[in-house]
Design an enzyme around this catalytic site. Structure first.
Site, short mmCIF file in Angstrom:
data_model
loop_
_atom_site.label_atom_id
_atom_site.label_comp_id
_atom_site.label_asym_id
_atom_site.label_seq_id
_atom_site.Cartn_x
_atom_site.Cartn_y
_atom_site.Cartn_z
N HIS A 250 0.88 -1.18 0.00
CA HIS A 250 0.00 0.00 0.00
C HIS A 250 0.91 1.23 0.00
CE1 HIS A 250 -4.31 1.36 1.14
NE2 HIS A 250 -3.64 2.45 0.77
N GLU B 62 -12.38 -0.99 -0.05
CA GLU B 62 -12.45 0.35 0.56
C GLU B 62 -13.70 1.06 0.08
OE1 GLU B 62 -9.08 2.99 0.09
OE2 GLU B 62 -7.69 1.32 0.42
N ASN C 109 -2.36 -2.54 -3.62
CA ASN C 109 -3.48 -1.62 -3.46
C ASN C 109 -3.38 -0.53 -4.53
OD1 ASN C 109 -5.73 -0.30 -1.85
ND2 ASN C 109 -4.25 1.36 -1.97
N GLU C 110 -4.40 -0.47 -5.37
CA GLU C 110 -4.55 0.63 -6.33
C GLU C 110 -3.28 0.97 -7.11
OE1 GLU C 110 -6.09 4.04 -4.33
OE2 GLU C 110 -8.02 3.12 -3.91
C1 BGC Z 1 -6.35 4.70 -0.74
C2 BGC Z 1 -6.30 5.11 0.72
C3 BGC Z 1 -6.79 6.54 0.85
C4 BGC Z 1 -8.24 6.58 0.42
C5 BGC Z 1 -8.89 7.95 0.54
C6 BGC Z 1 -7.57 5.18 -1.47
O1 BGC Z 1 -7.16 5.73 -2.68
O2 BGC Z 1 -6.17 3.32 -0.88
O3 BGC Z 1 -5.01 4.93 1.17
O4 BGC Z 1 -6.62 7.05 2.13
O5 BGC Z 1 -8.34 6.18 -0.92
O6 BGC Z 1 -8.28 8.87 -0.30
#
Ligand code: BGC
Length: 440
Positions: free
Chosen positions: A118, A345, A162-163
């Site tokens: 991440h 998320e 992650n992303e």
């Molecule tokens: C990320 C998080 C971030 C959240 C809010 C996502 O892009 O994985 O780390 O805090 O969005 O911006």
């Protein structure tokens, strides 16, 4: 059917955003530690040195998770804690922290979901080229092996990345995130391919060391939502189209090679001259079977793109709300990839503070979650195989380039005293969990 009986209601965090203890027990600096030192990079001039000090408060935090009824917790591991030199010697003390965290979670029957990456790359590896250096997939595999060798007996769910769109897009195009570069298309394609291969090598390592574990990848996604003149099929086509120069933000750029074993054709044709060399062996590695796909969804898109009617609700961080984003994220992904899905998320930043009564009242968060979760329920009722939902975030934390002003947590964190206060919405979410979403 609504939500499955074993639906995993959880919350998520990431190492750099909550842990603090930036130089303790042998941890080396990550690219984010260094980025925060550069003047002007972080809106409030802050850093992750202490953050929520979760490193020293993890027992209290896990206890709170249990009190709030969470069934699962998604957290990430800081590579520079585990292998401070990026590759080579493993730092047992760093691993020990996560091992204790896992044991604590299991004590309360909370299922751990581990994200391997991440965004906090060991800074030493950035000096060797970071994601542009093809050797990085070997370094990532080595790191994955160290993690899974330690936790494979207890952690049964892994997310490789992650992303990737965000850490390449914001970190290597707009320079708003670490390491703060502006790459051209050729470099991006190479970095993207290196991430794909690293994902493949990590999957291979996990299968070998923990054959009964489930593995997936998490993508940042903004689903196209049918409305007005745009039907579901058109929304789907636009959603998964993949072209220069925005390919890095396209979900098909990330998931097609993994699920279908090939990069999107349009992109490959458009970039013929600059596409990196991709071998059959690479594609075999990349397209090993995964068990699930993770979707991080905060916003969606309508056919009119960014132009929303005046007065459209938006959150503290300035993002518009889209009640049906989860619904369509899950429906479109199910249609294209046919894999089990976790919402890894979803959440909202609000203007939260401790009121005179000592509580944190966040009615907007309750309403936002209610609306989004109704959409998720509709997708489940439609037959999509959605297995769990992780609210972002378990607690307020370091919001990358925006520092500590946005508050995304279910739990409020007073950054001066480090006191934690569950917000009203945390109790509301507890009821959602208890009724398995029947009250939505
Ligand atoms: C990320 C998080 C971030 C959240 C809010 C996502 O892009 O994985 O780390 O805090 O969005 O911006």
């Amino acid at each position: 059917m609504s939500f499955r009986k074993d639906f995993l209601w959880g919350a998520a965090t990431a190492s750099f955003q909550i842990e603090g203890a930036w130089n303790e027990d042998g941890k080396s600096p990550s690219i984010w530690d260094v980025f925060c030192e550069e003047p002007g990079r972080i809106e409030d001039g802050s850093d992750g040195k202490i953050a929520c000090d979760h490193y020293h408060h993890y027992k209290e935090d896990v206890k709170l998770m249990a009190e709030l009824g969470l069934k699962a917790y998604r957290f990430s591991i800081a590579w520079p804690r585990v292998i401070p030199d990026g590759c080579g010697a493993v730092n047992e003390k760093g691993l020990e922290f996560y091992s204790n965290l896992v044991d604590e979670l299991l004590k309360y029957n909370i299922t751990p979901f581990v994200t391997l990456y991440h965004w906090d790359l060991p800074y030493v590896l950035q000096s060797k080229g970071g994601w542009l250096n093809p050797e990085i997939s070997d370094w990532f595999e080595e790191y994955t092996r160290a993690v899974v060798a330690k936790f494979g007996d207890r952690v049964k769910n892994y997310i490789t990345f992650n992303e990737p769109s965000v850490f390449l897009g914001c970190g290597h195009i707009s320079a708003s995130h670490a390491p703060g570069f502006k790459y051209g298309t050729r470099e991006l394609l190479l970095a993207g391919h290196n991430v794909h291969v690293a994902h493949g090598k990590a999957v291979r390592a996990i299968r070998e060391l923990a054959p009964d574990a489930k593995v997936g990848i998490t993508l940042a996604t903004m689903p196209r939502i049918p409305n007005g003149d745009m039907d579901a099929a058109t929304a789907y086509d636009i959603y998964f189209s993949c072209h220069k120069p925005y390919f890095i933000w396209s979900d098909s750029y990330w998931a097609d090679p993994i699920v279908f074993g090939k990069y999107p054709e349009d992109l490959v044709n458009e970039c013929k001259d600059i596409f990196p060399k991709v071998t059959d062996e690479d594609m075999k590695l990349i397209s090993q079977k995964i068990d699930f796909i993770g979707e991080n969804i905060y916003q969606g898109r309508y056919e009119d793109g960014y132009n929303r009617p005046r007065g459209t609700p938006h959150t503290e961080i300035g993002w518009d709300t889209y009640d049906r984003a989860l619904e369509w994220g899950v429906k479109h992904f199910t249609k294209r990839f046919g894999l089990p899905i976790y919402i890894t998320e979803n959440g909202i930043s609000c203007h939260d503070w401790e009121s005179l009564d000592g509580k944190v009242h966040d009615p907007n968060r309750i309403d936002f979650l209610h609306r989004y979760l109704r959409g998720l329920k509709a997708a489940a009722e439609d037959g999509c195989d959605v297995r769990g939902y992780f609210q972002w975030s378990f607690m307020d934390n370091f919001e990358w380039a925006k520092g500590y002003n946005p508050r995304f947590g279910m739990v409020f964190c007073d950054y001066n005293t480090l006191k934690r206060i569950p917000k009203d919405s945390a109790y509301w979410y507890k009821e959602v969990i208890e009724t398995n979403g029947e009250n939505l």
